[in-house]
Motif scaffolding. Structure first.
Motif, PDB file in Angstrom:
ATOM      1  N   LEU A 295      49.966   8.533  -8.818  1.00 52.88           N
ATOM      2  CA  LEU A 295      48.998   7.517  -8.424  1.00 52.88           C
ATOM      3  C   LEU A 295      48.679   7.668  -6.946  1.00 52.88           C
ATOM      4  O   LEU A 295      49.577   7.909  -6.140  1.00 52.88           O
ATOM      5  N   GLU A 296      47.424   7.513  -6.599  1.00 53.00           N
ATOM      6  CA  GLU A 296      47.047   7.526  -5.196  1.00 53.00           C
ATOM      7  C   GLU A 296      46.620   6.116  -4.815  1.00 53.00           C
ATOM      8  O   GLU A 296      45.731   5.549  -5.438  1.00 53.00           O
ATOM      9  N   VAL A 297      47.281   5.559  -3.813  1.00 54.47           N
ATOM     10  CA  VAL A 297      46.986   4.207  -3.349  1.00 54.47           C
ATOM     11  C   VAL A 297      46.483   4.321  -1.919  1.00 54.47           C
ATOM     12  O   VAL A 297      47.178   4.831  -1.051  1.00 54.47           O
ATOM     13  N   LYS A 298      45.263   3.866  -1.701  1.00 59.08           N
ATOM     14  CA  LYS A 298      44.699   3.887  -0.354  1.00 59.08           C
ATOM     15  C   LYS A 298      44.883   2.507   0.258  1.00 59.08           C
ATOM     16  O   LYS A 298      44.746   1.489  -0.405  1.00 59.08           O
ATOM     17  N   GLY A 299      45.208   2.492   1.547  1.00 58.87           N
ATOM     18  CA  GLY A 299      45.517   1.238   2.228  1.00 58.87           C
ATOM     19  C   GLY A 299      44.331   0.653   2.950  1.00 58.87           C
ATOM     20  O   GLY A 299      43.248   1.204   2.897  1.00 58.87           O
ATOM     21  N   PRO A 300      44.548  -0.465   3.550  1.00 62.56           N
ATOM     22  CA  PRO A 300      45.867  -1.076   3.686  1.00 62.56           C
ATOM     23  C   PRO A 300      46.310  -1.745   2.383  1.00 62.56           C
ATOM     24  O   PRO A 300      45.532  -2.396   1.721  1.00 62.56           O
ATOM     25  N   ARG A 301      47.555  -1.525   2.038  1.00 65.45           N
ATOM     26  CA  ARG A 301      48.175  -2.081   0.829  1.00 65.45           C
ATOM     27  C   ARG A 301      49.667  -2.235   1.088  1.00 65.45           C
ATOM     28  O   ARG A 301      50.224  -1.597   1.975  1.00 65.45           O
ATOM     29  N   ILE A 302      50.294  -3.021   0.260  1.00 67.40           N
ATOM     30  CA  ILE A 302      51.749  -3.098   0.213  1.00 67.40           C
ATOM     31  C   ILE A 302      52.142  -2.586  -1.166  1.00 67.40           C
ATOM     32  O   ILE A 302      51.614  -3.045  -2.175  1.00 67.40           O
ATOM     33  N   VAL A 303      53.036  -1.620  -1.182  1.00 63.83           N
ATOM     34  CA  VAL A 303      53.469  -1.043  -2.443  1.00 63.83           C
ATOM     35  C   VAL A 303      54.966  -1.285  -2.579  1.00 63.83           C
ATOM     36  O   VAL A 303      55.742  -0.950  -1.686  1.00 63.83           O
ATOM     37  N   VAL A 304      55.355  -1.867  -3.698  1.00 59.78           N
ATOM     38  CA  VAL A 304      56.762  -2.102  -3.995  1.00 59.78           C
ATOM     39  C   VAL A 304      57.124  -1.173  -5.146  1.00 59.78           C
ATOM     40  O   VAL A 304      56.437  -1.153  -6.169  1.00 59.78           O
ATOM     41  N   VAL A 305      58.199  -0.392  -4.945  1.00 58.19           N
ATOM     42  CA  VAL A 305      58.582   0.571  -5.976  1.00 58.19           C
ATOM     43  C   VAL A 305      60.067   0.448  -6.280  1.00 58.19           C
ATOM     44  O   VAL A 305      60.852  -0.028  -5.457  1.00 58.19           O
TER      45      VAL A 305
ATOM     46  N   SER B 207      59.199   8.205  -6.569  1.00 54.99           N
ATOM     47  CA  SER B 207      59.051   8.981  -5.332  1.00 54.99           C
ATOM     48  C   SER B 207      57.760   8.587  -4.639  1.00 54.99           C
ATOM     49  O   SER B 207      56.706   8.534  -5.261  1.00 54.99           O
ATOM     50  N   VAL B 208      57.861   8.313  -3.352  1.00 56.15           N
ATOM     51  CA  VAL B 208      56.713   7.926  -2.554  1.00 56.15           C
ATOM     52  C   VAL B 208      56.355   9.096  -1.643  1.00 56.15           C
ATOM     53  O   VAL B 208      57.191   9.563  -0.871  1.00 56.15           O
TER      54      VAL B 208
END
Length: 170
Positions: free
Chosen positions: A137-147, A152-153
């Motif tokens: 998955l590609e997440v473009k910010g600004p964001r908060i990602v909880v894993v 793997s980040v």
């Protein structure tokens, strides 16, 4: 044989002397040793720290029969063994993802020009990659990602422009 391999890899050639592996560990990201595996294992054992900082180590026998990634298979040693195979050696790859033709977190990160942020996650994710397709998955910010810890980040490497106008990764 060592000179032939060094020329093929466009690499420096260090001749064996006491402390050569310590010098190589300090100054190089990868080592190709034309030695018996046992000698290399005994000489590098006291130098080992962790898979993220140790150089890739490939052992090649003096008859160029085998190229064995001894250390850092996912960190360049498998690729070096494949390159040495162009000279006739059989690459002896043993990393599970390679053996089964599956991608690894490290390989995916490299292909995407990313760094692995939470390196401890790679064992669980690489094991999962053996059994199933894992979505990237590609997440473009600004964001908060909880894993969870088995995610793997990957973080994109920053691009800088050198004085000559060429882009380089940092």
């Amino acid at each position: 044989m060592a000179a032939r391999i060094a020329e093929h890899l466009k690499a420096d050639l260090l001749l064996y002397e006491k402390g050569v592996f310590e010098k190589a560990f300090r100054n190089y990201g990868a080592i190709v040793a034309v030695f018996a595996t046992g000698i290399v294992v005994r000489d590098i054992a006291p130098l080992l720290d962790n898979k993220w900082s140790d150089p890739a180590v490939v052992v090649v026998d003096s008859n160029l029969n085998f190229a064995i990634p001894l250390l850092g298979g996912h960190h360049g040693a498998n690729e070096i063994a494949r390159k040495v195979s162009e000279l006739g050696a059989v690459p002896v790859l043993t990393t599970a993802t390679e053996v089964h033709g599956k991608p690894s977190v490290e390989g995916i990160a490299d292909r995407l020009s990313c760094e692995i942020f939470n390196k401890e996650s790679t064992v669980a994710v690489n094991c999962a990659l053996l059994d199933q397709e894992i979505e990237v998955l590609e997440v473009k910010g600004p964001r908060i990602v909880v894993v969870d810890e088995d995610v793997s980040v990957l973080i994109r490497k920053r691009q800088e422009t050198a004085g000559d106008g060429r882009r380089r990764q940092k």
